[in-house]
Motif scaffolding. Structure first.
Motif, short mmCIF file in Angstrom:
data_model
loop_
_atom_site.label_atom_id
_atom_site.label_comp_id
_atom_site.label_asym_id
_atom_site.label_seq_id
_atom_site.Cartn_x
_atom_site.Cartn_y
_atom_site.Cartn_z
N ILE A 99 -13.24 -12.41 28.45
CA ILE A 99 -14.01 -12.67 27.21
C ILE A 99 -15.44 -13.00 27.60
CG2 ILE A 99 -14.41 -14.57 25.60
CD1 ILE A 99 -11.77 -14.26 24.47
N ASN A 100 -16.40 -12.46 26.87
CA ASN A 100 -17.81 -12.77 27.08
C ASN A 100 -18.13 -14.09 26.37
OD1 ASN A 100 -20.50 -12.71 27.58
ND2 ASN A 100 -20.97 -11.13 26.09
N LEU A 101 -18.38 -15.15 27.14
CA LEU A 101 -18.53 -16.49 26.57
C LEU A 101 -19.78 -16.63 25.70
CD1 LEU A 101 -17.44 -19.14 29.22
CD2 LEU A 101 -16.53 -18.79 26.95
N SER A 102 -20.83 -15.85 26.00
CA SER A 102 -22.09 -16.05 25.25
C SER A 102 -21.92 -15.75 23.77
CB SER A 102 -23.20 -15.18 25.85
OG SER A 102 -22.85 -13.83 25.72
N THR A 103 -20.94 -14.90 23.41
CA THR A 103 -20.73 -14.59 21.99
C THR A 103 -19.37 -15.09 21.49
OG1 THR A 103 -19.86 -12.43 22.62
CG2 THR A 103 -22.20 -12.54 22.06
N ALA A 104 -18.67 -15.90 22.31
CA ALA A 104 -17.33 -16.36 21.94
C ALA A 104 -17.40 -17.57 21.00
CB ALA A 104 -16.55 -16.73 23.19
N HIS A 105 -16.34 -17.75 20.23
CA HIS A 105 -16.22 -18.89 19.31
C HIS A 105 -15.11 -19.79 19.82
CE1 HIS A 105 -16.50 -21.18 15.66
NE2 HIS A 105 -15.20 -21.02 15.42
N ILE A 106 -15.45 -21.08 20.08
CA ILE A 106 -14.48 -22.04 20.62
C ILE A 106 -14.10 -23.01 19.51
CG2 ILE A 106 -14.08 -23.78 22.41
CD1 ILE A 106 -16.44 -22.38 23.94
N ASP A 107 -12.78 -23.13 19.27
CA ASP A 107 -12.31 -23.99 18.18
C ASP A 107 -11.06 -24.74 18.64
OD1 ASP A 107 -12.27 -25.15 15.76
OD2 ASP A 107 -11.61 -23.40 14.62
N THR A 108 -10.75 -25.87 17.95
CA THR A 108 -9.55 -26.65 18.27
C THR A 108 -8.63 -26.66 17.06
OG1 THR A 108 -10.76 -28.63 17.65
CG2 THR A 108 -10.68 -28.10 19.98
N GLU A 109 -7.34 -26.36 17.31
CA GLU A 109 -6.37 -26.33 16.20
C GLU A 109 -5.79 -27.72 15.94
OE1 GLU A 109 -3.49 -23.35 17.24
OE2 GLU A 109 -4.38 -21.91 15.85
#
Length: 590
Positions: free
Chosen positions: A14-24
């Protein structure tokens, strides 16, 4: 990561610069980028927080690197603004460097002129004779320095002019490539959508005769049009191979056996004997329906193990190919993750072991007294391994490194086979077979593939060895190229093309088999295979003919002569043969 590093990343990156990080919740993390989502689970809330912090820091670093270096790190759809800055950045740098050099040029010219004036004033002063000569020498050196500096500045200006004109050319080429890529993406997306809508229409069509007729007629018309369209643009993408000089063209003419019984003594005597010695009673060659050998050996024995008579049906899942292909444009084929229902439920080791399906051909070859007769059976065996590929477009699963597959049929069929995956990158398998009936076979196979857009070429690399225990005859050959057509749109179908040269390393006999590739405009039988068996002196003894999905026959040559010259300028050989004998015929599918 830089562009060079991205080429070596593992599958699913995954390309981190455009990734979305979320917590469930307290322990789960969700990473998403475009159409790809990963759900990660930590052992505790503290560990989850550490991971989230590390990922956020890495994302910030990736964004900084992208902004600082203007590095397109594999995004599928870069913004048009970044495209323009990427194109115009080098041009601006070159222009500023050109201005810097021009300023340096003016300064050197200015200071050089001032130095020249100062030296001229010194010359005009009344000084002793020796000092005047020294000043003159310094003046000459200053002139040389000014000339050299001007030459260097001019060369730099020429170089920068050239670089500027070339950068404009590169800009145009880059823009053209980008437009081509966008057009290709749009075309593939459109084709995939059409394919999906056609599939849905076929599945949802009512079972009325009129409805089915209209769908089938549309499909036929479409297939005819697409075939013609492919023929028109085939010139650009088709690979053409030169014919091998070892495989000359020939024509087979069936001779009258009675006539040749009378005139046999007039023929040039072959080492295998005269045509009148060749009859069904004392021949090893038998057609498949008279295979007494099989009946007398393993067929009448009841198998000790109960074997299944069918396998479960293939699950029918609808699949949107475009959703997979849109993320894979420009990637190497071996790094594309394919859906599991693209595979057949077999390992590549099992598929390789299927080459032994017609092992009785080798059992018959053991009984041959003549090496050229034996070569005919070996040639038929080499063709028989392709018999089921016409129906099987799914690929086998790639085995794990060190995985083995053993097929022990010593009691029933007289042979035992062992296959092992010996390399993972590139995938390679080693296969060894021992038979109580007088032969041993071994092979090592590596698969090389080329993706050409409309089709995929699969080239097996590695040799197949076969040795007969009693005679010591050792045969070696290689497999031909398999081509899978209609990768993106349409029904998948497989073709075999190329040449197989089988060599007996003991007697130096050879068999040259040619697999004719399918052509829409050819009048030949589809999937045709032809060949000639010749001895160490190059004298032809048998003609092989048939198809790789049905049967192979051989005909004994009684006379050969040179015929007319073909359109390519090669002289065809005309072989006069006896009636053909069936060596191998495909079993009906279960």
């Amino acid at each position: 990561r830089t562009q060079a590093e991205m080429a070596h990343t593992c599958r699913g990156t995954i390309n981190l610069s455009t990734a979305h990080i979320d917590t469930e919740d307290s322990c789960n993390i969700v990473l998403s980028n475009g159409g790809r989502t990963y759900h990660l689970k930590a052992n505790s809330e503290v560990e989850r927080q550490r991971w989230v912090t590390a990922l956020e820091l890495a994302k910030a670093k990736a964004i900084r690197m992208r902004n600082n270096q203007s590095d397109d790190s594999g995004d599928e759809e870069p913004a048009s603004q970044s495209d323009k800055s990427e194109l115009h950045g080098p041009l601006k740098t070159l222009s500023s460097k050109l201005e810097d050099l021009s300023t340096c040029n003016e300064l050197i010219a200015k200071h050089g002129a001032a130095l020249q004036r100062s030296l001229s004033e010194l010359e005009n002063l009344r000084l002793p004779a020796d000092s005047g000569e020294k000043i003159k020498a310094v003046n000459e050196r200053a002139t040389l320095f000014r000339i050299t500096s001007n030459a260097m500045i001019n060369a730099c200006r020429d170089f920068l002019d050239l670089a500027e004109s070339h950068s404009r050319k590169w800009q145009r080429l880059l823009q053209h490539e980008r437009e081509q890529r966008i057009r290709l993406e749009e075309t593939i997306e459109q084709l995939a959508k059409q394919h999906n809508s056609l599939e849905r229409a076929c599945r949802g069509a009512p079972g009325l005769a009129s409805g089915t007729a209209s769908v089938s007629s549309t499909a036929k018309a479409g297939s005819v049009q697409s075939a013609k369209g492919e023929a028109s643009d085939e010139d650009e993408e088709t690979e053409y191979f030169d014919a091998m000089e070892d495989a000359p063209a020939f024509i087979t003419v069936t001779a009258d056996p009675k006539h040749h019984r009378r005139s046999g003594s007039n023929l040039s005597g072959a080492s295998e004997g005269h045509p009148e010695d060749w009859n069904l009673e004392d021949s090893v060659f038998e057609s498949s329906n008279q295979s007494s050998y099989n009946e007398s050996t393993g067929k009448d024995l009841l198998p000790r193990k109960r074997r299944r008579s069918r396998i479960p049906d293939k699950p029918n899942y609808s699949l949107n190919l475009w959703s997979i292909m849109k993320n894979c444009i420009g990637k190497e084929l071996s790094k594309i993750p394919m859906p599991v229902n693209f595979n057949e439920p077999l390992s590549m080791l099992q598929r390789l072991t299927e080459d032994l399906e017609y092992h009785e051909l080798l059992d018959k070859a053991v009984k041959c007294e003549s090496s050229t007769e034996q070569m005919c059976f070996v040639a038929a065996f080499s063709v028989s391994s392709y018999s089921t590929t016409v129906h099987r477009t799914a690929k086998p699963f790639n085995p794990l490194l060190g995985e083995t597959y053993e097929l022990d049929r010593l009691e029933e069929l007289g042979f035992r086979s062992l296959c092992e995956q010996v390399s993972h990158h590139p995938p390679a398998a080693a296969h060894h077979v021992y038979s109580r009936r007088g032969w041993t076979l071994w092979q090592d196979i590596t698969i090389s593939s080329k993706f050409r857009g409309k089709y995929l070429s699969i080239m097996p690399l590695g040799a197949i060895h076969l040795e007969f225990h009693s005679s010591g005859n050792h045969y070696v050959w290689r497999k031909v190229t398999s081509t899978v057509h209609n990768i993106i749109v349409g029904k998948l179908w497989i073709d075999q093309s190329g040449e197989i040269e089988i060599v007996n390393h003991k007697s130096k006999d050879k068999c040259q088999l040619k697999f004719t590739p399918y052509s829409y405009f050819s009048r030949d039988v589809p999937r045709k295979v032809t060949g000639v068996v010749s001895d160490a002196d190059g004298k032809a003894h048998y003609v092989m003919s048939g198809t790789w999905d049905e049967k192979m026959e051989c005909s004994k040559i009684v006379h050969s002569s040179h015929g007319s010259t073909s359109t390519e300028g090669k002289q065809k050989t005309v072989y006069q043969t006896l009636s053909p004998k069936v060596l191998w015929r495909k079993y009906p599918l279960p």
